[in-house]
Design an enzyme around this catalytic site. Structure first.
Site, PDB file in Angstrom:
ATOM      1  N   SER A  83       0.789  -1.227   0.000  1.00 11.12           N
ATOM      2  CA  SER A  83       0.000   0.000   0.000  1.00 11.12           C
ATOM      3  C   SER A  83       0.821   1.277   0.000  1.00 11.12           C
ATOM      4  CB  SER A  83      -0.979  -0.003   1.175  1.00 11.12           C
ATOM      5  OG  SER A  83      -0.323  -0.330   2.376  1.00 11.12           O
ATOM      6  N   HIS A 106      -5.372  -3.374  -2.722  1.00  8.30           N
ATOM      7  CA  HIS A 106      -5.012  -2.446  -3.805  1.00  8.30           C
ATOM      8  C   HIS A 106      -4.941  -3.137  -5.171  1.00  8.30           C
ATOM      9  CE1 HIS A 106      -4.170   0.819  -0.986  1.00  8.30           C
ATOM     10  NE2 HIS A 106      -3.727  -0.144  -0.202  1.00  8.30           N
ATOM     11  N   LYS A 147     -11.648   0.711  -1.878  1.00  9.65           N
ATOM     12  CA  LYS A 147     -10.608   1.339  -2.706  1.00  9.65           C
ATOM     13  C   LYS A 147     -11.086   1.382  -4.153  1.00  9.65           C
ATOM     14  CE  LYS A 147      -7.426   0.969   0.911  1.00  9.65           C
ATOM     15  NZ  LYS A 147      -6.895   0.049   1.892  1.00  9.65           N
TER      16      LYS A 147
END
Ligand SMILES: *Cc1c(COP(=O)(O)O)cnc(C)c1O
Length: 406
Positions: free
Chosen positions: A180, A208, A240
């Site tokens: 990250s 992610h 996300k």
């Protein structure tokens, strides 16, 4: 209350070290052009990589579901909070990731905490990449299993630890897929091989990767073609690239049932609002059908990387929307981030303890909703900032650059 055991001294020390964090007030939607602390800025720090957090179709799905289901889910999944929308989202996530089943958690932090503590305990071992997300590290510490951290993406270091844990009951290897704060990707195929060779189980945190990696956006498991056998525990988040909120763990029937029975952060918490699940379903459809969002991200990544290299800032190796510029010194990172902000550009300075000492950085993130002109503007201001650095500051940057080479 009198000063509680020196809290204010500790806070003051943090300020003196340029490590103090403060929150800003956002008064617009999460999108590149936003208003924060009363100022119009272009944001380069959101994790909304595909630009779905404020997408009309996602909002519409949310609103429609609110009409039918209201807002609060009212109870945990095991009591009477598990709505048909939650269920449909689980089925969709399982199919999308090519797994038998999936189970929703209210947050990614809770998914990691609940899964790791449900899967390993006393007598077991959990081996984690040193740079894993804080929620994985905390879960490992909370699990009561033997907990070890191997060097970042270092297979030899992991193998030594696997050998030293050969007497453990279960062994779980855990890694971020995309790191990250660094944007690099773990060597997942090799990790799966090592897990197999040592009779260990591999878990990835695809926070992610989900939505961003893989031809259809299914994430790291798709990009690396890792089946459920090779990668038994697949965790992903929805806050996300998916642009909504929540998280999931996907895998076998036995894995998912074990989590439903034993994951404390699943059992003892209120289910997500059903409308959030409906919004996630709409987002997933966009992830699957609008491949242009991933293509666009890649174009912007290339534009940004070429530009930053031309300017001369030390850029970390990354092919993902997370593009960190290594600054080294926390104070200098803050200063540069402040200069960018004076010019209407929001880029966070990431400092210890989030990253190791001496590796403070600007964490630039891109979204498919950024325009080429917005990235161009960031590059032009970064160029000006670089030109105005003192000799000593340039020296700090070249020291930071040497860290990129190790
Ligand atoms: C953001 C993040 C989480 C936490 O997910 P939330 O849904 O925000 O709680 C977990 N792991 C990684 C790698 C993350 O980046």
């Amino acid at each position: 209350m009198a000063d509680f055991d020196g809290l204010s001294d500790a806070l003051n020390l943090r300020k003196a070290q340029s490590l103090y964090r403060s929150r800003r007030l956002l008064t617009s939607a999460q999108q590149p052009q936003q208003q924060i602390d009363g100022k119009d800025v272009i944001s380069f720090c959101s994790n909304d990589y595909l630009g779905l957090a404020n997408h009309p179709k996602v909002k519409e799905a949310f609103t429609k579901a609110v009409e039918l289901y209201g807002v609060g889910s009212g109870a945990s999944h095991l009591v009477n909070g598990h709505s048909a929308l939650h269920h449909e989202l689980e089925l969709t996530l399982a199919e999308f990731t090519g797994r038998d089943r999936a189970v929703l958690f209210s947050t990614g932090f809770m998914a990691n905490m609940g899964s790791i503590t449900a899967l390993v305990g006393r007598g077991d071992a959990v081996l984690q990449d040193k740079w894993n997300h804080a929620s994985l590290i905390d879960a490992g510490l909370a699990s009561a299993a033997k907990f070890k951290r191997y060097q970042h993406c270092d297979l030899a270091s992991l193998e030594r630890q696997l050998l030293s844990c050969s007497d453990a009951g279960r062994t779980l290897i855990v890694t971020d897929s995309v790191f990250s704060m660094d944007g690099d990707i773990a060597p997942l195929a090799e990790l799966a091989d090592l897990a197999d060779a040592h009779n260990a189980c591999l878990m990835i945190d695809d926070a992610h990767g989900f939505g961003v990696l893989g031809t259809t956006g299914a994430g790291a498991s798709e990009q690396f073609q890792l089946s459920q056998d090779r990668l038994p525990v697949l965790m992903g988040t929805l806050g996300k690239a998916c642009g909504t909120f929540g998280a999931f763990v996907a895998g076998s029937e036995e894995l998912v049932e074990t989590l439903i029975q034993h994951a404390r952060s699943y059992i003892y918490t209120t289910a997500l609002p059903p409308a959030v699940a409906a919004a996630s379903l709409a987002s997933i459809e966009l992830i699957q059908t609008e491949g242009w969002r991933r293509d666009r991200l890649q174009q912007l990544i290339s534009q940004l990387r070429a530009g930053i290299e031309r300017i001369g800032f030390p850029l970390m190796e990354s092919g993902t929307p997370i593009q960190p510029v290594l600054i080294g010194d926390a104070e200098l990172a803050l200063k540069i981030s402040g200069k960018l902000e004076e010019n209407g550009l929001l880029v966070t300075a990431i400092r210890p303890p989030t990253v190791p000492d001496g590796t403070s950085r600007l964490r630039i993130t891109l979204s498919a909703e950024h325009t080429e002109a917005q990235v161009g503007r960031l590059l032009s201001v970064l160029g000006d900032v670089y030109d105005q650095l003192s000799t000593q500051e340039r020296e700090q940057l070249s020291q930071a650059r040497t860290k990129l080479l190790v």
